[in-house]
Design an enzyme around this catalytic site. Structure first.
Site, PDB file in Angstrom:
ATOM      1  N   GLN A 304     -47.629  80.862   6.711  1.00  0.00           N
ATOM      2  CA  GLN A 304     -47.119  79.081   7.069  1.00  0.00           C
ATOM      3  C   GLN A 304     -48.372  78.717   6.135  1.00  0.00           C
ATOM      4  O   GLN A 304     -48.382  77.642   5.450  1.00  0.00           O
ATOM      5  CB  GLN A 304     -47.758  79.546   8.493  1.00  0.00           C
ATOM      6  CG  GLN A 304     -47.377  78.081   9.197  1.00  0.00           C
ATOM      7  CD  GLN A 304     -45.687  77.807   8.879  1.00  0.00           C
ATOM      8  OE1 GLN A 304     -44.947  78.244   8.606  1.00  0.00           O
ATOM      9  NE2 GLN A 304     -45.520  76.835   8.483  1.00  0.00           N
ATOM     10  N   ASP A 315     -33.491  71.362  -4.075  1.00  0.00           N
ATOM     11  CA  ASP A 315     -33.316  71.307  -4.620  1.00  0.00           C
ATOM     12  C   ASP A 315     -33.731  72.307  -5.802  1.00  0.00           C
ATOM     13  O   ASP A 315     -33.267  73.011  -6.333  1.00  0.00           O
ATOM     14  CB  ASP A 315     -34.426  70.458  -4.991  1.00  0.00           C
ATOM     15  CG  ASP A 315     -33.966  68.664  -4.474  1.00  0.00           C
ATOM     16  OD1 ASP A 315     -33.144  68.354  -3.764  1.00  0.00           O
ATOM     17  OD2 ASP A 315     -33.726  68.120  -4.502  1.00  0.00           O
TER      18      ASP A 315
END
Length: 360
Positions: A304, A315
């Site tokens: 994280q 994308d």
């Protein structure tokens, strides 16, 4: 003999790497990303969800000025399709200009930046330049590892089929390609351009790929989306987009695997290729249809604290996927490349990448 061996090795390499200049074609909304880490108050002021993508309305006009004044902003060449195309080129490395990109910009400073950035990324960008509207921008408002995107399409909205796509020299580039990618966002701009490219792909047994892009596309541009769907060979999306698509299509299921199967089964023009549906789910596994089964592929583990921002992750996944697809690699390898690219992108600000990929 040494020279001959070298030449033979080069030829073999070229044959294995089936990516050639202009073999991957993308068309979409070229936008300059203005990204900044903002606070909750800023999101609330403009009625934004922490993780969403929307088109700017009148109430968002001031947001673009305020974000620049109030926060430390970074400018990146963006727009969903252009991001994916750039990542695909980065993954491929050589030859340059495997990727072609069409879209509309303004004759202004931001337009110049986009041209320069495309050039640096070795993408063969052919922009339609006009003076009525300025180059489009997208505010990426980052909070924690969420990102709220507000796109002010401006020039991107002015793409015209007859003024650009239909021109002989431009259409030649379309014909050169063997894989096509368009993000669903472009459905709001020029359905007729998408259909012309999609039909060309279908008639010539080439691969046409499309992204669901955002929940609002499935909701408010449903008719346009479904007009293109019969030509779609590979459909991309994430879990939120898949859920909205299911709801709008009346699939009556929230199970992502079921949604994928039902999307795969929608009518298709080119019967030579089964449709492939690929849904990412953030840190959860990516699912992909294959014939009558659905497979799950775990994403690469990431701590994280190593996540800088998730803007561009979707994308990047598509870019990685396409980089292998255009080289005729196995679909499993395409997913792997997608996961690799997304993993690189989320460690960096915006949709940016190191000089070279480390993917095998």
């Amino acid at each position: 003999k040494h020279v001959w061996d070298n030449a033979r090795h080069k030829t073999l390499q070229l044959l294995q790497n089936k990516a050639f200049p202009n073999s991957l074609f993308g068309m979409g909304n070229p936008l300059l990303d203005i990204s900044a880490v903002v606070d909750k108050d800023f999101l609330e002021k403009y009625g934004l969800k922490p993780n969403d993508q929307i088109l700017a309305e009148d109430k968002h006009k001031a947001l673009f000025e305020e974000i620049v004044k109030k926060f430390k902003v970074e400018y990146h060449a963006g727009g969903a399709t252009q991001n994916s195309i750039k990542i695909a080129q980065w993954m491929i490395q050589d030859p340059h200009k495997v990727c072609t990109f069409f879209g509309c910009i303004g004759e202004d400073k931001f337009g110049e930046i986009l041209k320069q950035k495309a050039d640096e990324a070795h993408v063969d960008a052919y922009y339609y330049e006009q003076t009525e509207e300025p180059t489009g921008t997208c505010a990426a408002c980052i909070t924690g590892d969420n990102r709220s995107l507000v796109a002010n399409l401006a020039a991107a909205n002015c793409y015209k089929k007859d003024k650009h796509l239909d021109l002989k020299e431009n259409w030649k580039l379309v014909e050169k390609a063997k894989v096509y990618y368009i993000a669903g966002f472009f459905l709001t701009v020029s359905l007729e351009s998408i259909l012309k490219v999609a039909k060309h792909a279908s008639e010539n047994n080439k691969l046409f790929t499309l992204n669901l892009s955002a929940p609002f596309i499935s909701q408010f541009f449903k008719d346009a989306l479904m007009e293109v769907m019969p030509y779609v060979d590979v459909l991309f999306g994430n879990e939120t987009e898949a859920a909205t698509f299911s709801k709008e299509q009346g699939f009556q299921t929230e199970d992502i695997e079921e949604i994928a199967k039902k999307a795969e089964a929608l009518p298709k023009v080119n019967k030579k290729r089964p449709r492939i549906v690929v849904f990412t789910q953030g840190k959860d596994g990516t699912i992909m249809t294959k014939g009558d089964k659905v497979e799950t592929f775990p994403v690469l583990k990431i701590d994280q604290k190593d996540i800088v921002d998730t803007n561009g992750a979707g994308d990047a996944f598509v870019g990685g996927f396409l980089s292998e697809l255009v080289q005729d690699k196995e679909l499993e390898q395409c997913v792997k490349a997608g996961h690799y690219a997304a993993n690189v992108i989320i460690r960096r600000a915006g949709c940016t990448f190191p000089e070279k990929p480390d993917f095998h």
